[in-house]
Write an enzyme that holds these catalytic residues in place. Structure first.
Site, PDB file in Angstrom:
ATOM      1  N   HIS A   1       0.798  -1.213   0.000  1.00 23.31           N
ATOM      2  CA  HIS A   1       0.000   0.000   0.000  1.00 23.31           C
ATOM      3  C   HIS A   1       0.837   1.272   0.000  1.00 23.31           C
ATOM      4  O   HIS A   1       0.479   2.265  -0.624  1.00 23.31           O
ATOM      5  CB  HIS A   1      -0.960  -0.015   1.186  1.00 23.31           C
ATOM      6  CG  HIS A   1      -2.101  -0.938   0.962  1.00 23.31           C
ATOM      7  ND1 HIS A   1      -2.690  -1.657   1.962  1.00 23.31           N
ATOM      8  CD2 HIS A   1      -2.735  -1.285  -0.162  1.00 23.31           C
ATOM      9  CE1 HIS A   1      -3.652  -2.394   1.452  1.00 23.31           C
ATOM     10  NE2 HIS A   1      -3.697  -2.185   0.165  1.00 23.31           N
TER      11      HIS A   1
ATOM     12  N   ARG B   1      -9.902 -10.097 -13.157  1.00 19.88           N
ATOM     13  CA  ARG B   1      -9.603 -11.256 -12.297  1.00 19.88           C
ATOM     14  C   ARG B   1     -10.507 -11.175 -11.068  1.00 19.88           C
ATOM     15  O   ARG B   1     -10.251 -10.378 -10.165  1.00 19.88           O
ATOM     16  CB  ARG B   1      -8.151 -11.215 -11.832  1.00 19.88           C
ATOM     17  CG  ARG B   1      -7.111 -11.487 -12.892  1.00 19.88           C
ATOM     18  CD  ARG B   1      -5.732 -11.461 -12.251  1.00 19.88           C
ATOM     19  NE  ARG B   1      -4.693 -11.980 -13.081  1.00 19.88           N
ATOM     20  CZ  ARG B   1      -3.852 -11.228 -13.810  1.00 19.88           C
ATOM     21  NH1 ARG B   1      -3.953  -9.911 -13.805  1.00 19.88           N
ATOM     22  NH2 ARG B   1      -2.907 -11.800 -14.532  1.00 19.88           N
TER      23      ARG B   1
ATOM     24  N   ARG C   1     -13.599 -12.826 -15.943  1.00 21.20           N
ATOM     25  CA  ARG C   1     -13.126 -14.210 -15.827  1.00 21.20           C
ATOM     26  C   ARG C   1     -13.712 -14.824 -14.560  1.00 21.20           C
ATOM     27  O   ARG C   1     -13.689 -14.202 -13.500  1.00 21.20           O
ATOM     28  CB  ARG C   1     -11.593 -14.231 -15.749  1.00 21.20           C
ATOM     29  CG  ARG C   1     -11.064 -15.645 -15.628  1.00 21.20           C
ATOM     30  CD  ARG C   1      -9.564 -15.676 -15.636  1.00 21.20           C
ATOM     31  NE  ARG C   1      -8.989 -15.270 -14.366  1.00 21.20           N
ATOM     32  CZ  ARG C   1      -7.682 -15.241 -14.133  1.00 21.20           C
ATOM     33  NH1 ARG C   1      -6.828 -15.576 -15.084  1.00 21.20           N
ATOM     34  NH2 ARG C   1      -7.217 -14.876 -12.955  1.00 21.20           N
TER      35      ARG C   1
ATOM     36  N   GLU D   1      -4.452 -21.584 -21.321  1.00 24.09           N
ATOM     37  CA  GLU D   1      -3.270 -21.466 -20.457  1.00 24.09           C
ATOM     38  C   GLU D   1      -2.759 -22.822 -19.994  1.00 24.09           C
ATOM     39  O   GLU D   1      -1.803 -22.911 -19.227  1.00 24.09           O
ATOM     40  CB  GLU D   1      -3.558 -20.543 -19.268  1.00 24.09           C
ATOM     41  CG  GLU D   1      -4.828 -20.841 -18.504  1.00 24.09           C
ATOM     42  CD  GLU D   1      -5.136 -19.803 -17.425  1.00 24.09           C
ATOM     43  OE1 GLU D   1      -4.265 -19.006 -17.070  1.00 24.09           O
ATOM     44  OE2 GLU D   1      -6.268 -19.817 -16.912  1.00 24.09           O
TER      45      GLU D   1
ATOM     46  N   ASN E   1       1.096 -16.284 -18.771  1.00 24.19           N
ATOM     47  CA  ASN E   1       1.788 -16.500 -17.483  1.00 24.19           C
ATOM     48  C   ASN E   1       1.764 -17.983 -17.122  1.00 24.19           C
ATOM     49  O   ASN E   1       2.776 -18.572 -16.782  1.00 24.19           O
ATOM     50  CB  ASN E   1       1.118 -15.711 -16.356  1.00 24.19           C
ATOM     51  CG  ASN E   1       1.016 -14.236 -16.663  1.00 24.19           C
ATOM     52  OD1 ASN E   1       1.732 -13.745 -17.510  1.00 24.19           O
ATOM     53  ND2 ASN E   1       0.119 -13.537 -15.993  1.00 24.19           N
ATOM     54  N   ASP E   2       0.572 -18.559 -17.192  1.00 24.43           N
ATOM     55  CA  ASP E   2       0.458 -19.985 -16.864  1.00 24.43           C
ATOM     56  C   ASP E   2       0.906 -20.862 -18.026  1.00 24.43           C
ATOM     57  O   ASP E   2       1.558 -21.886 -17.819  1.00 24.43           O
ATOM     58  CB  ASP E   2      -0.988 -20.331 -16.481  1.00 24.43           C
ATOM     59  CG  ASP E   2      -1.256 -20.009 -15.020  1.00 24.43           C
ATOM     60  OD1 ASP E   2      -0.388 -20.308 -14.182  1.00 24.43           O
ATOM     61  OD2 ASP E   2      -2.318 -19.441 -14.713  1.00 24.43           O
TER      62      ASP E   2
ATOM     63  N   ARG F   1       6.170 -20.393 -12.046  1.00 26.28           N
ATOM     64  CA  ARG F   1       6.250 -18.962 -12.348  1.00 26.28           C
ATOM     65  C   ARG F   1       6.598 -18.091 -11.147  1.00 26.28           C
ATOM     66  O   ARG F   1       6.899 -16.916 -11.312  1.00 26.28           O
ATOM     67  CB  ARG F   1       4.945 -18.481 -13.016  1.00 26.28           C
ATOM     68  CG  ARG F   1       3.747 -18.417 -12.112  1.00 26.28           C
ATOM     69  CD  ARG F   1       2.469 -18.190 -12.926  1.00 26.28           C
ATOM     70  NE  ARG F   1       1.810 -16.935 -12.599  1.00 26.28           N
ATOM     71  CZ  ARG F   1       0.556 -16.650 -12.929  1.00 26.28           C
ATOM     72  NH1 ARG F   1      -0.164 -17.513 -13.631  1.00 26.28           N
ATOM     73  NH2 ARG F   1       0.020 -15.515 -12.593  1.00 26.28           N
TER      74      ARG F   1
ATOM     75  N   CYS G   1      -3.652 -12.078 -22.613  1.00 25.55           N
ATOM     76  CA  CYS G   1      -3.850 -11.270 -21.406  1.00 25.55           C
ATOM     77  C   CYS G   1      -2.800 -11.554 -20.333  1.00 25.55           C
ATOM     78  O   CYS G   1      -2.891 -11.047 -19.220  1.00 25.55           O
ATOM     79  CB  CYS G   1      -5.261 -11.452 -20.846  1.00 25.55           C
ATOM     80  SG  CYS G   1      -5.588 -13.124 -20.288  1.00 25.55           S
TER      81      CYS G   1
END
Ligand code: PEP
Ligand code: MG
Length: 590
Positions: free
Chosen positions: A201, A308, A344, A445, A468-469, A479, A516
Site C-alpha cells: 500500500h 480477475r 473471468r 493457459e 503467465n500460466d 512462475r 492477457c
C-alpha cells in the site's frame, strides 16, 4: 573528530516500485514493534478487561477513519479506499472471537491475547505464496499495532513520518499505510524500503503521489546514517549511495530523457491504436477490483480484457453473496459501457486459497497443478452458480464477455457451459434481465487446451491466452520460483509455436484471440504477438502507453516478417534479441 574522508559510492538493487529519479539526503525511519507486558487478570476484573478491548477497537476505528478522511482530501477517494481494508480487519469476527477465546483459556491481559492471535494470523498471511495476500497481512500488522498502542495508552512509536519537515528521501525498514498517509509530498521526494513489493500500500500511495520508490533493498537501513546522500532510481529499482559527480551527471541526463520520453508516450495514449498500415489493435486493461475503472479510463484502454474476479473473495472473511458480486460487476461494467469487460470466473484455489474459507481448500503438494479455478468451481456448484448469476445479471448493464480460467479440454468447457445454461434458465424464469447473446470464451493457459484449440474453438466465441500460466506449464518452470526465474523464457520456440497453433486454429473457426498474460504488456513482444496473428492485447493499465506507442509505430507487414524470422530461430535468447532490437528501434528515449 568528524570523519571527513570522501565516502565511497555503492549501489543496491531492489524492486522498482514507483517510476522516477530522486536525489537527496535521507531521513532514516525505523519502526520497532511495541513490547506487550504479560500479566494475569483476576476473574472479577474480566468484564472490565473486555470493556478495555472494546474501547480500544472503537478508538482505532475512529483514528483510521480520520486518516482516511485526510487521505481522501489530499489524494482522492481511490487512495482513501486503501483504508477500507483496515476497517475490515477491525470488523473481523474470527479475530475478535479468537481473542476472547484466548482470554477465556489463559486469563492473560487482553493485549497479550490480542497480540498472540493477531501474530498467528499475520504469520499465516506471510506464509501464503501470493503477493496480494501477504499485503493483507501487512494491513493486519498495521491495525494490530494501532490497537495495541491504544490498549497500552501510547500515542505511537517514536518518530513520525508526518513530522518530516526537511526535504528528504525516506529510507525505512517498512512503511505502513497509515505512515504512508502521513507523508507530505512536498517534503518526501523519494521512498526506499527494506521490505515490500510492487503491490504494497505504501507503494500504491507513492505511485499515486508520483514519488520515485524502490522497495525490497533488504538491510539497507542498517548500512545508512541519517543525512547520507542517495539517488533513488525508480525505473531500474536501484539505490545509489554516496553518488560521485560523474554518477550525478549521468543521472541528470537520464532524468531529462525519461521525462520527455514519458511525456511523448502519454501524448499518444488518447490516439487510436492503429498500425502504420491501418490495422486497429484493441488494447484492453487487466483489472482486479471495480475501483480500477478510473485507471482504465486514465490510460484510455479499450475496456477490460481480463477482470480477475478472485480478489473480491481473497480479501473477504466470508464468501461474497450474489448481491455483493452483482454490485461490483455492475459498477465496473456500467462505468465503462459501451466498452467491453471480459469477466473471468473464479481462479481460486491452488496458490490462491481463500483465507476466509479455509475449509474449502485442501493443502496440496503441487498447488499450481491442483484444485483450482474451473476444477474447483465445478465441484462447488453453488459457489460457481452464484458467480455466474451475478455476471449474467451485470450483462444487462453494459457489454460483458465471460471467460473460464484453466480449461483443459472440451469436456470441461461443456460442463461449465451446462452450469451457465442452468443459470440463464433460472434467471429467465425469475424475470431477471441479462444479455442473451453474452459471448463466452476460454482462457488458453494449459498445454492440453492449446493442443486441442480446434476442438475448443468450435464451442467458444473467443480465446484469451494466459501466457503467465501457459509458459510455466509448457516449460515446466514454476512462475513464482526465483531460483529458476531465468529459465522462464517467453521466447522459447515451444511458446512461439504454441501461440501460432492456437491463433491459427481460432482463426480457422472464425474467432478472435487475445493475449492477457504479462507478455501482452511488454513492448518487446508487441510486434511478435501481432505478427503471430494475435488480434487483441490486454495488460495492466500503466503498460498501455508504451504498447500503444509501438503499435502506432509499426506495420503489420513488419510484424509478420519478424514473427516468421523468430519462428525460424531455435535459441530463446536470439529470438529475444531480435524482438528487443525491433522494439528499441521504435521506442527510443531521446
Ligand atoms: C495468465 O495465466 O497468463 C493469466 C492472465 O492469468 P493469471 O495470471 O491470473 O493466472
Ligand atoms: Mg492464469
Amino acid at each position: 573528530m568528524p570523519d571527513v574522508r570522501p565516502k565511497e559510492e555503492y549501489s543496491v538493487q531492489g524492486i522498482s516500485a514507483s517510476q522516477g529519479i530522486a536525489y537527496g539526503q535521507i531521513f532514516l525511519y525505523i519502526q520497532t514493534e511495541i513490547e506487550v507486558p504479560v500479566y494475569h487478570v483476576n476473574p472479577e476484573k474480566r468484564m472490565e478487561e473486555i470493556g478495555r478491548f472494546e474501547v480500544a477497537l472503537l478508538a482505532t476505528r475512529q483514528q483510521i477513519q480520520q486518516i482516511q478522511a485526510q487521505v481522501e482530501k489530499n489524494l482522492g477517494p481511490d487512495e482513501a479506499r486503501i483504508f477500507d481494508a483496515h476497517l475490515m480487519v477491525l470488523e473481523d469476527q474470527a479475530l475478535i472471537a479468537e481473542t476472547f477465546r484466548e482470554f477465556e483459556l489463559n486469563g492473560h491481559n487482553i493485549e497479550t491475547c490480542f497480540n498472540t492471535v493477531s501474530r498467528r494470523y499475520i504469520k499465516a498471511f506471510d506464509e501464503i505464496d501470493d503477493e496480494y495476500l501477504r499485503e493483507r497481512g501487512g494491513d493486519l500488522r498495521d491495525v494490530a499495532q494501532r490497537v495495541l498502542h491504544n490498549l497500552l495508552g501510547r500515542t505511537g512509536g517514536g518518530q513520525k513520518l508526518s513530522e518530516l519537515v526537511d526535504k528528504r528521501i525516506v529510507v525505512a525498514n517498512d512503511i505502513s499505510p497509515s505512515d504512508a498517509a502521513g507523508i507530505d509530498r512536498s517534503q518526501a521526494f523519494g521512498i526506499v524500503t527494506d521490505t515490500g513489493s510492487k503491490t504494497s500500500h505504501a507503494v500504491i500511495v507513492a505511485r499515486s503521489m508520483k514519488i520515485p520508490a524502490v522497495v525490497g533493498v533488504r538491510d539497507l537501513t542498517k548500512r545508512l546514517r541519517n543525512g547520507d546522500w542517495v539517488i533513488v532510481d525508480g525505473y531500474d529499482g536501484v539505490v545509489i549511495v554516496n553518488p560521485s559527480e560523474q554518477t550525478l551527471f549521468r543521472y541528470g541526463k537520464i532524468r531529462l530523457q525519461k521525462k520527455s520520453f514519458e511525456q511523448r508516450l502519454m501524448e499518444a495514449v488518447r490516439l487510436p491504436a492503429i498500425t502504420q498500415d491501418g490495422t486497429t489493435v484493441p488494447l484492453r486493461a487487466n483489472i482486479e477490483h471495480a475501483e480500477e475503472t478510473a485507471l482504465v479510463k486514465e490510460y484510455a484502454a479499450d475496456g477490460v480484457g481480463l477482470f480477475r474476479t478472485e480478489f473480491l473473495y481473497l480479501s473477504a472473511t466470508k464468501l461474497p453473496n450474489e448481491a455483493e458480486l452483482f454490485a461490483s460487476y455492475r459498477d465496473t461494467v456500467a462505468a465503462l459501457a459501451p466498452a467491453p469487460v471480459v469477466i473471468r470466473t473464479l481462479d481460486l484455489g491452488g496458490d490462491k486459497p481463500m483465507v476466509g474459507a479455509p475449509g474449502l481448500f485442501p493443502q496440496e503438494q503441487n498447488p499450481f497443478l491442483g484444485f483450482r479455478a474451473i476444477r474447483f468451481c465445478l465441484e462447488h456448484l453453488d459457489l460457481f452458480k452464484t458467480q455466474l448469476r451475478a455476471i449474467l445479471r451485470a450483462s444487462a448493464h453494459g457489454k460483458v464477455l465471460l471467460m473460464y480460467p484453466m480449461i483443459s479440454g472440451r469436456e470441461e468447457l461443456g460442463r461449465a457451459n451446462a452450469v451457465l445454461a442452468t443459470c440463464k434458465a433460472e434467471l429467465m424464469a425469475e424475470g431477471q434481465p441479462f444479455d442473451p447473446d453474452l459471448a463466452v470464451g476460454s482462457m488458453i493457459e494449459i498445454p492440453s487446451a492449446a493442443v486441442t484449440a480446434d476442438l475448443l474453438a468450435r464451442e467458444c466465441d473467443f480465446f484469451s491466452i494466459g501466457t503467465n500460466d501457459l509458459i510455466q506449464y509448457l516449460l515446466a518452470i514454476d512462475r513464482v520460483n526465483d531460483r529458476i526465474a531465468h529459465l522462464y523464457e517467453p521466447t522459447h520456440p515451444a511458446v512461439l509455436r504454441t501461440l501460432k497453433h492456437v491463433v491459427d486454429e481460432a482463426h480457422k473457426a472464425g474467432i478472435k484471440v487475445s493475449v492477457c498474460g504479462e507478455m501482452a504488456g511488454d513492448p518487446v513482444y508487441t510486434a511478435l504477438l501481432l505478427g503471430l496473428g494475435v488480434d487483441e492485447l490486454s495488460m495492466t493499465p500503466p503498460s498501455l502507453p508504451a504498447v500503444k506507442y509501438l503499435v502506432r509505430a509499426l506495420t503489420m507487414a513488419e510484424a509478420r516478417a519478424l514473427a516468421a524470422q523468430a519462428l525460424a530461430l531455435d535459441a530463446p535468447k536470439e529470438i529475444y534479441a531480435l524482438c528487443d532490437a525491433f522494439c528499441s528501434a521504435r521506442l527510443k528515449p531521446q
